[in-house]
Each structure stands twice: as C-alpha cells, then as structure tokens.
Design a protein around this motif. Structure first.
Motif, PDB file in Angstrom:
ATOM      1  N   ARG A   1       0.828  -1.210   0.000  1.00  0.00           N
ATOM      2  CA  ARG A   1       0.000   0.000   0.000  1.00  0.00           C
ATOM      3  C   ARG A   1       0.860   1.257   0.000  1.00  0.00           C
ATOM      4  NH1 ARG A   1      -4.176  -0.947   4.803  1.00  0.00           N
ATOM      5  NH2 ARG A   1      -5.280   0.834   3.892  1.00  0.00           N
ATOM      6  N   THR A   2       1.942   1.248   0.776  1.00  0.00           N
ATOM      7  CA  THR A   2       2.797   2.450   0.855  1.00  0.00           C
ATOM      8  C   THR A   2       3.518   2.733  -0.460  1.00  0.00           C
ATOM      9  OG1 THR A   2       3.080   2.138   3.234  1.00  0.00           O
ATOM     10  CG2 THR A   2       4.706   3.516   2.104  1.00  0.00           C
ATOM     11  N   PRO A   3       4.229   1.765  -1.065  1.00  0.00           N
ATOM     12  CA  PRO A   3       4.885   2.091  -2.347  1.00  0.00           C
ATOM     13  C   PRO A   3       3.893   2.423  -3.460  1.00  0.00           C
ATOM     14  CG  PRO A   3       5.117  -0.253  -1.832  1.00  0.00           C
ATOM     15  CD  PRO A   3       4.611   0.417  -0.603  1.00  0.00           C
ATOM     16  N   LEU A   4       2.730   1.792  -3.460  1.00  0.00           N
ATOM     17  CA  LEU A   4       1.734   2.121  -4.477  1.00  0.00           C
ATOM     18  C   LEU A   4       1.232   3.543  -4.293  1.00  0.00           C
ATOM     19  CD1 LEU A   4      -0.340  -1.181  -4.681  1.00  0.00           C
ATOM     20  CD2 LEU A   4       1.113  -0.206  -6.456  1.00  0.00           C
ATOM     21  N   ALA A   5       1.019   3.904  -3.041  1.00  0.00           N
ATOM     22  CA  ALA A   5       0.606   5.290  -2.797  1.00  0.00           C
ATOM     23  C   ALA A   5       1.685   6.262  -3.236  1.00  0.00           C
ATOM     24  CB  ALA A   5       0.281   5.470  -1.314  1.00  0.00           C
ATOM     25  N   SER A   6       2.936   5.887  -2.996  1.00  0.00           N
ATOM     26  CA  SER A   6       4.044   6.754  -3.423  1.00  0.00           C
ATOM     27  C   SER A   6       4.105   6.857  -4.940  1.00  0.00           C
ATOM     28  CB  SER A   6       5.361   6.206  -2.872  1.00  0.00           C
ATOM     29  OG  SER A   6       5.352   6.201  -1.459  1.00  0.00           O
ATOM     30  N   ILE A   7       3.983   5.722  -5.628  1.00  0.00           N
ATOM     31  CA  ILE A   7       4.002   5.731  -7.100  1.00  0.00           C
ATOM     32  C   ILE A   7       2.893   6.613  -7.638  1.00  0.00           C
ATOM     33  CG2 ILE A   7       3.658   4.298  -9.138  1.00  0.00           C
ATOM     34  CD1 ILE A   7       5.023   2.024  -7.616  1.00  0.00           C
ATOM     35  N   ARG A   8       1.701   6.409  -7.084  1.00  0.00           N
ATOM     36  CA  ARG A   8       0.563   7.208  -7.549  1.00  0.00           C
ATOM     37  C   ARG A   8       0.777   8.694  -7.253  1.00  0.00           C
ATOM     38  NH1 ARG A   8      -5.666   6.467  -5.331  1.00  0.00           N
ATOM     39  NH2 ARG A   8      -6.592   8.180  -6.571  1.00  0.00           N
ATOM     40  N   GLY A   9       1.296   9.002  -6.043  1.00  0.00           N
ATOM     41  CA  GLY A   9       1.499  10.403  -5.671  1.00  0.00           C
ATOM     42  C   GLY A   9       2.551  11.090  -6.528  1.00  0.00           C
ATOM     43  N   TYR A  10       3.652  10.391  -6.747  1.00  0.00           N
ATOM     44  CA  TYR A  10       4.707  11.007  -7.554  1.00  0.00           C
ATOM     45  C   TYR A  10       4.259  11.176  -9.004  1.00  0.00           C
ATOM     46  CZ  TYR A  10       8.268  10.928  -3.900  1.00  0.00           C
ATOM     47  OH  TYR A  10       8.984  11.168  -2.768  1.00  0.00           O
ATOM     48  N   ALA A  11       3.527  10.175  -9.529  1.00  0.00           N
ATOM     49  CA  ALA A  11       3.034  10.310 -10.906  1.00  0.00           C
ATOM     50  C   ALA A  11       2.083  11.500 -11.013  1.00  0.00           C
ATOM     51  CB  ALA A  11       2.336   9.020 -11.331  1.00  0.00           C
TER      52      ALA A  11
ATOM     53  N   LEU B   1       1.973  14.096  -8.992  1.00  0.00           N
ATOM     54  CA  LEU B   1       2.734  15.324  -8.753  1.00  0.00           C
ATOM     55  C   LEU B   1       3.493  15.750 -10.001  1.00  0.00           C
ATOM     56  CD1 LEU B   1       3.728  17.463  -6.742  1.00  0.00           C
ATOM     57  CD2 LEU B   1       5.578  15.884  -6.104  1.00  0.00           C
ATOM     58  N   THR B   2       4.103  14.765 -10.660  1.00  0.00           N
ATOM     59  CA  THR B   2       4.852  15.088 -11.881  1.00  0.00           C
ATOM     60  C   THR B   2       3.918  15.592 -12.969  1.00  0.00           C
ATOM     61  OG1 THR B   2       6.471  13.372 -11.324  1.00  0.00           O
ATOM     62  CG2 THR B   2       6.434  14.153 -13.598  1.00  0.00           C
ATOM     63  N   ARG B   3       2.736  14.910 -13.092  1.00  0.00           N
ATOM     64  CA  ARG B   3       1.794  15.335 -14.125  1.00  0.00           C
ATOM     65  C   ARG B   3       1.251  16.728 -13.862  1.00  0.00           C
ATOM     66  NH1 ARG B   3      -3.552  14.712 -14.292  1.00  0.00           N
ATOM     67  NH2 ARG B   3      -3.537  13.276 -12.518  1.00  0.00           N
ATOM     68  N   ARG B   4       1.133  17.118 -12.613  1.00  0.00           N
ATOM     69  CA  ARG B   4       0.567  18.427 -12.288  1.00  0.00           C
ATOM     70  C   ARG B   4       1.620  19.520 -12.117  1.00  0.00           C
ATOM     71  NH1 ARG B   4      -4.295  17.213  -7.904  1.00  0.00           N
ATOM     72  NH2 ARG B   4      -5.555  15.860  -9.273  1.00  0.00           N
ATOM     73  N   SER B   5       2.879  19.188 -12.286  1.00  0.00           N
ATOM     74  CA  SER B   5       3.921  20.212 -12.170  1.00  0.00           C
ATOM     75  C   SER B   5       3.814  21.208 -13.328  1.00  0.00           C
ATOM     76  CB  SER B   5       5.304  19.550 -12.161  1.00  0.00           C
ATOM     77  OG  SER B   5       5.556  18.939 -13.419  1.00  0.00           O
ATOM     78  N   GLY B   6       4.403  22.338 -13.141  1.00  0.00           N
ATOM     79  CA  GLY B   6       4.308  23.374 -14.187  1.00  0.00           C
ATOM     80  C   GLY B   6       5.213  23.122 -15.378  1.00  0.00           C
ATOM     81  N   GLU B   7       6.024  22.071 -15.293  1.00  0.00           N
ATOM     82  CA  GLU B   7       6.934  21.782 -16.390  1.00  0.00           C
ATOM     83  C   GLU B   7       6.169  21.256 -17.605  1.00  0.00           C
ATOM     84  OE1 GLU B   7      10.071  22.466 -16.385  1.00  0.00           O
ATOM     85  OE2 GLU B   7      10.160  23.144 -14.291  1.00  0.00           O
ATOM     86  N   GLU B   8       6.639  21.663 -18.755  1.00  0.00           N
ATOM     87  CA  GLU B   8       6.057  21.192 -20.010  1.00  0.00           C
ATOM     88  C   GLU B   8       6.645  19.823 -20.315  1.00  0.00           C
ATOM     89  OE1 GLU B   8       3.494  21.369 -23.201  1.00  0.00           O
ATOM     90  OE2 GLU B   8       3.716  22.859 -21.626  1.00  0.00           O
ATOM     91  N   LEU B   9       5.787  18.808 -20.407  1.00  0.00           N
ATOM     92  CA  LEU B   9       6.242  17.441 -20.655  1.00  0.00           C
ATOM     93  C   LEU B   9       5.839  16.994 -22.050  1.00  0.00           C
ATOM     94  CD1 LEU B   9       5.227  15.769 -17.267  1.00  0.00           C
ATOM     95  CD2 LEU B   9       7.500  16.532 -17.965  1.00  0.00           C
ATOM     96  N   PRO B  10       6.657  16.143 -22.634  1.00  0.00           N
ATOM     97  CA  PRO B  10       6.281  15.610 -23.951  1.00  0.00           C
ATOM     98  C   PRO B  10       4.954  14.829 -23.847  1.00  0.00           C
ATOM     99  CG  PRO B  10       8.583  15.134 -23.449  1.00  0.00           C
ATOM    100  CD  PRO B  10       7.986  15.680 -22.203  1.00  0.00           C
ATOM    101  N   GLU B  11       4.292  14.736 -24.963  1.00  0.00           N
ATOM    102  CA  GLU B  11       2.982  14.081 -24.966  1.00  0.00           C
ATOM    103  C   GLU B  11       3.078  12.626 -24.537  1.00  0.00           C
ATOM    104  OE1 GLU B  11      -0.656  13.117 -28.089  1.00  0.00           O
ATOM    105  OE2 GLU B  11       0.989  14.444 -28.665  1.00  0.00           O
ATOM    106  N   ASP B  12       4.109  11.924 -25.011  1.00  0.00           N
ATOM    107  CA  ASP B  12       4.237  10.522 -24.629  1.00  0.00           C
ATOM    108  C   ASP B  12       4.556  10.374 -23.151  1.00  0.00           C
ATOM    109  OD1 ASP B  12       6.692  11.684 -24.868  1.00  0.00           O
ATOM    110  OD2 ASP B  12       7.652   9.970 -25.866  1.00  0.00           O
ATOM    111  N   ALA B  13       5.311  11.320 -22.583  1.00  0.00           N
ATOM    112  CA  ALA B  13       5.599  11.261 -21.154  1.00  0.00           C
ATOM    113  C   ALA B  13       4.334  11.517 -20.342  1.00  0.00           C
ATOM    114  CB  ALA B  13       6.686  12.284 -20.792  1.00  0.00           C
TER     115      ALA B  13
END
Length: 504
Positions: A276-286, A288-300
């Motif tokens: 449960r803990t690593p899955l929550a971390s994976i989900r949270g980091y994903a 967080l990265t998706r909602r960051s202000g950085e412009e990411l490539p479409e495939d990323a």
C-alpha cells in the motif's frame, strides 16, 4: 432387500431359517405319526378281515357261497362279535357288488350309496390294505379285498380317528412353531441389536466427522471410535481401528493444510499491507509530476497517466486481497444498525453514474429494512454485484436491484437480462480469481475477486449468497438476518417505516 438394514436382514434370516426348520420337523413328525397310526389301523383291519372271513366260511354261508338274496338279514361277515363301529363290508361276485354295508355307532347295519359302491369296485384284490375316500358321512376308509368263495370280500375300517389325531397334531405343532418363531424373532432382534451396537457407534463416529466443516478453516477432529470398538480381533473392531487410523491421517493432513493456508494468508496480508505504501508513493509522484508546471512531452504525459491509473487499479487489488485475508482470519466487522433500503439506493445511484448506458432499476419495500453489520462492507457487497452486472453485460442491459423481506430475513437481489454465466463456471463463481469471461461480454478488466468478497462479507454477516443463471436471466441473491424484535403492525419482522423507495 438391498435397501434393508443389516439388523433387519439378520433378524429376517434367523426367523426364516427357524421357520424352515419348524416346517421340516413338523412335516417329519406328521409323516412319522401317520405311519405309526396307519400301521395300527392296518393291524386292526387284518384282525377284522380274519373275523369276517371266519364268518363267511360258516355253514350258514353255504360252504363259502353266499345265499342269493337281495340283502341277508344278518350279514355275519360284518357284524360278527368284536367288530368295531364303522366297520365296512362288501361282497363282490361276477364283477358286481351283491352286498355292501357298514355298522353305525349303535351296531345297526347301514347300506352304502351307489357312488360309494362304485368306489369299492376300484379296490384291488390282493390282500394289501389301501386308502379310499367314500365321501359323505363315511369319509376316508382303509380297506382290503380278499378272495372269498367264487368272489371277493372287502373289509374296511374308518380313518376318521387317524385324521382327527393328525389334525390335532398339526394344530399343536403349528401353534408351538408360531410361538417359538415369535419368541425367536424378538430374541434375535434383541441379540442382533446388542451385537451391532459397536457398529452403530462406529457409524455414529463416521457421521459426526462427515458433519464437520473440513473444507475450510482450522478443523480439530476430536471424534474417534471408542477403544472397545476398535479391537483388531473382531470384525467391527478392525473397521473401527481402520477409521481411527484414517481420522488420524486426515487430521494430520488438515493441520498441514491449515498451516500452509495460514502462511499464505499471512503472506498475502503482509504483502498487501506493505504494498500500500509504495503504491501510494508511485501514484502520488506520478500525479505530482503530471501536475507540475513543467512542459512534458505528450508521450511522457500519457505514460504518467497510465502509471497513475495502473497504480490505482493495483491499489484496489491490494485492498481486495487485504480484505479477503482479514475475512479469512475471522476479524470482526463493525456491528451497527444498517438500513438496507438507503444502502441499495446509493449503490444503484453510483452504478448508474458509472454506466448510464445500462437500464438501471430499483425495487424497495417502502419501509426501513434494518440489519446489524458493517455498512461499508455491505455497500461494497451490493456495489460488487452491480459492478459485476455492469462489466459482464452489453450496453442497454436491464439491471434490477430489489430489496424484500421474507419472515426474519432480508433479501437483496440483482437481476440482469444479459447473456448469462457459462454453466461450467456457475458453481465456482464465488471462488477467488474465477471469471466467467467465456460467456459474458467484458467491457473492462477484472481480477475475479469481486464475488469472492461478496461471499466472504455475507458469510461474516451470518447470511447466504446464491446465483441462478440462464441466458437472458441472471440473478444474484443475498440473504441477511434482520434485527430481532423489530415487528411492524402487519407482523413483519425487522423493519419500521420511512425508508427510501426510489432512486435519488
């Protein structure tokens, strides 16, 4: 007889053998007594014949030739002194009977009828006694035909006394045999019953074991055949000893199975908890990265979205496994009053929002239906049944969620008119990781744990779950006990008034 009990077979066999023995002994006794009595009659007949022959050879008999007259006034050969009542005599000359009569009880001479005379003509000449039936009042006679002058003389004695004696003997033997058979039947029943008590105890031990829930959970087989019924020197004792050895092997196998299952459950529980803990971390980091202000490539961006969705799906699987592990461990669920009408309505509302293309319908009793249990797990149960209908049926399928009260139980049913469940998996749909993909259309993936959770939660609430399925009609039914002591004015148990009766 194949359906008879062993006790009944043994008793019937003993009584039958005794009955056959009684018949044989009775028959031999009657034949023996008849032979003795018949010998006495023959001896008396010989004496009577001798007396009659002496009278027939007297001078009055004209040198052995009887006087030719219709009926002699005193037939000396019949009525000579010493002849008993019933003595019969006849003179045959030239193939015809010249005289035939017998002495009655008073010593008077009585003539024979035409039919009786005709019967006498069939007697063989030769001096050997034989039995004939003259009918009427005379009945059976023992007669002998001897030569007398130019004809023959027949002398006979009645067999009435012999037949009466044999009849009495048969009656006595029959009464005694019947009494003996009744006593023997009762005695054999008692003896066989006592003799088979050890076998009854062995059967009872086997029956007690058969009622144990050996298919799941920790099972301690304390049942054993008593030592006195497990003596290897007797037939029943060998069976009892074999059953005890078998029960020992079964107990050892069940203990090993339970130990293995406990290890698996512990592993699943620990692994699910740790994941449960690593899955929550994976989900949270994903996220967080998706909602960051950085412009990411479409495939990323797409990859991060997939990581997040799969993490959510994996978390749901882990939660399901953890719940099943807790149910297997027998952990107590919440025990609060739960109003099923509102719970079913909320579950249908969620299902309608998730799949508006299906035809969702609800049927409620119009009053509160209260059970004791864990509202969250019961909601999950109904949601899993609705989700199962949503996932495995095509668009436009009609799904009806119904709640009804039957006596002291509440029934929740989910019915759809989809393609139905494959009969080959119908009996195992509540097992883990079982999916009916072969017969029901799938709109999304599944793990095969949903119905297993339904079964586990319902059993934890002392209820039952069942399924019936044919093409065009599949119904899951959950039965739960109502809260005791809640009875309305109509005599219904476990509900009051004011429940929701329609979807929100």
């Amino acid at each position: 007889m194949s359906r008879w009990t062993l006790r009944k077979r043994l008793v019937v066999a003993v009584v039958t053998l005794l009955a056959l023995a009684a018949v044989v002994i009775g028959f031999a006794s009657v034949v023996s007594v008849r032979s003795v009595l018949l010998g006495r009659v023959d001896a008396q007949l010989t004496a009577a014949t001798t007396r009659s022959s002496g009278a027939a050879e007297s001078p009055q008999g004209n040198g052995g030739s009887f006087p030719r007259q219709e009926q002699p006034p005193v037939p000396e050969f019949v009525g000579v002194p010493g002849q008993s009542a019933g003595t019969l005599g006849a003179i045959i000359s030239g193939g015809a009977v010249r005289y035939a009569g017998y002495l009655d009880e008073t010593g008077e001479l009585r003539p024979l009828t035409t039919g009786q005379v005709a019967t006498l003509l069939s007697v063989r000449l030769g001096g050997e006694p034989e039995s004939i039936d003259l009918g009427g009042e005379l009945g059976s006679y023992r007669v002998v035909a001897v030569e007398a002058g130019d004809g023959a003389m027949i002398v006979g004695l009645p067999l009435a006394d012999l037949e009466f004696t044999l009849g009495q003997l048969i009656a006595v033997i029959s009464a005694i045999a019947l009494g003996v058979l009744l006593l023997a039947g009762a005695a054999s029943y008692v003896i066989v019953r006592l003799a088979l008590r050890p076998l009854d105890r062995v059967a009872q031990a086997a029956s007690d074991v058969s009622e144990l829930p050996l298919d799941r959970g920790h099972v301690a087989i304390a049942v054993r055949v008593p030592d006195e019924d497990a003596d290897p020197n007797t037939e029943v004792g060998r069976v009892g000893a074999s059953i005890n050895r078998m029960l020992g092997h079964i107990a050892a196998a069940l203990t090993a199975r339970q130990a293995s299952e406990n290890k698996v459950r512990t592993f699943v529980s620990d692994a699910s908890h740790e994941l449960r803990t690593p899955l929550a971390s994976i989900r949270g980091y994903a996220e967080l990265t998706r909602r960051s202000g950085e412009e990411l490539p479409e495939d990323a961006t797409y990859a991060l979205g997939r990581i997040e969705s799969e993490a959510v799906r994996m978390t749901a699987i882990v939660e399901d496994l953890l719940l099943l592990a807790r149910l297997d461990e027998g952990r107590d669920l919440a025990r609060d009053p739960v109003e099923l009408g509102a719970l079913v309505a909320a579950a249908v509302s969620d299902a309608k929002a998730a799949a508006p293309e299906h035809d969702w319908q609800i049927e409620l009793p119009g009053r509160d239906v209260v059970v004791t249990g864990d509202s969250q797990r019961l909601f999950q149960t109904v949601a899993n049944l609705l989700g199962n209908a949503r996932v495995h049926t095509p668009t436009g399928t009609r799904v009806v969620a119904a709640l009804e009260v039957d006596g002291a139980v509440a029934r929740i049913s989910v019915t759809d008119n989809g393609p139905g469940i494959d009969p080959s998996v119908l009996s195992s749909v509540f097992e883990r990781f079982v999916r009916g993909d072969q017969s029901r259309q799938r709109a999304s993936g599944g793990t095969g744990l949903g119905l297993a959770i339904v079964s586990g939660v319902v059993e934890a609430h002392a209820g039952t779950v069942a399924v019936e399925s044919v093409s065009g009609n599949t119904r899951f039914t959950v039965t739960l006990p109502l809260v005791a002591g809640t009875v309305d004015a109509d005599g219904r148990v476990g509900y009051g008034k004011g429940a929701a009766s329609a979807m929100p």
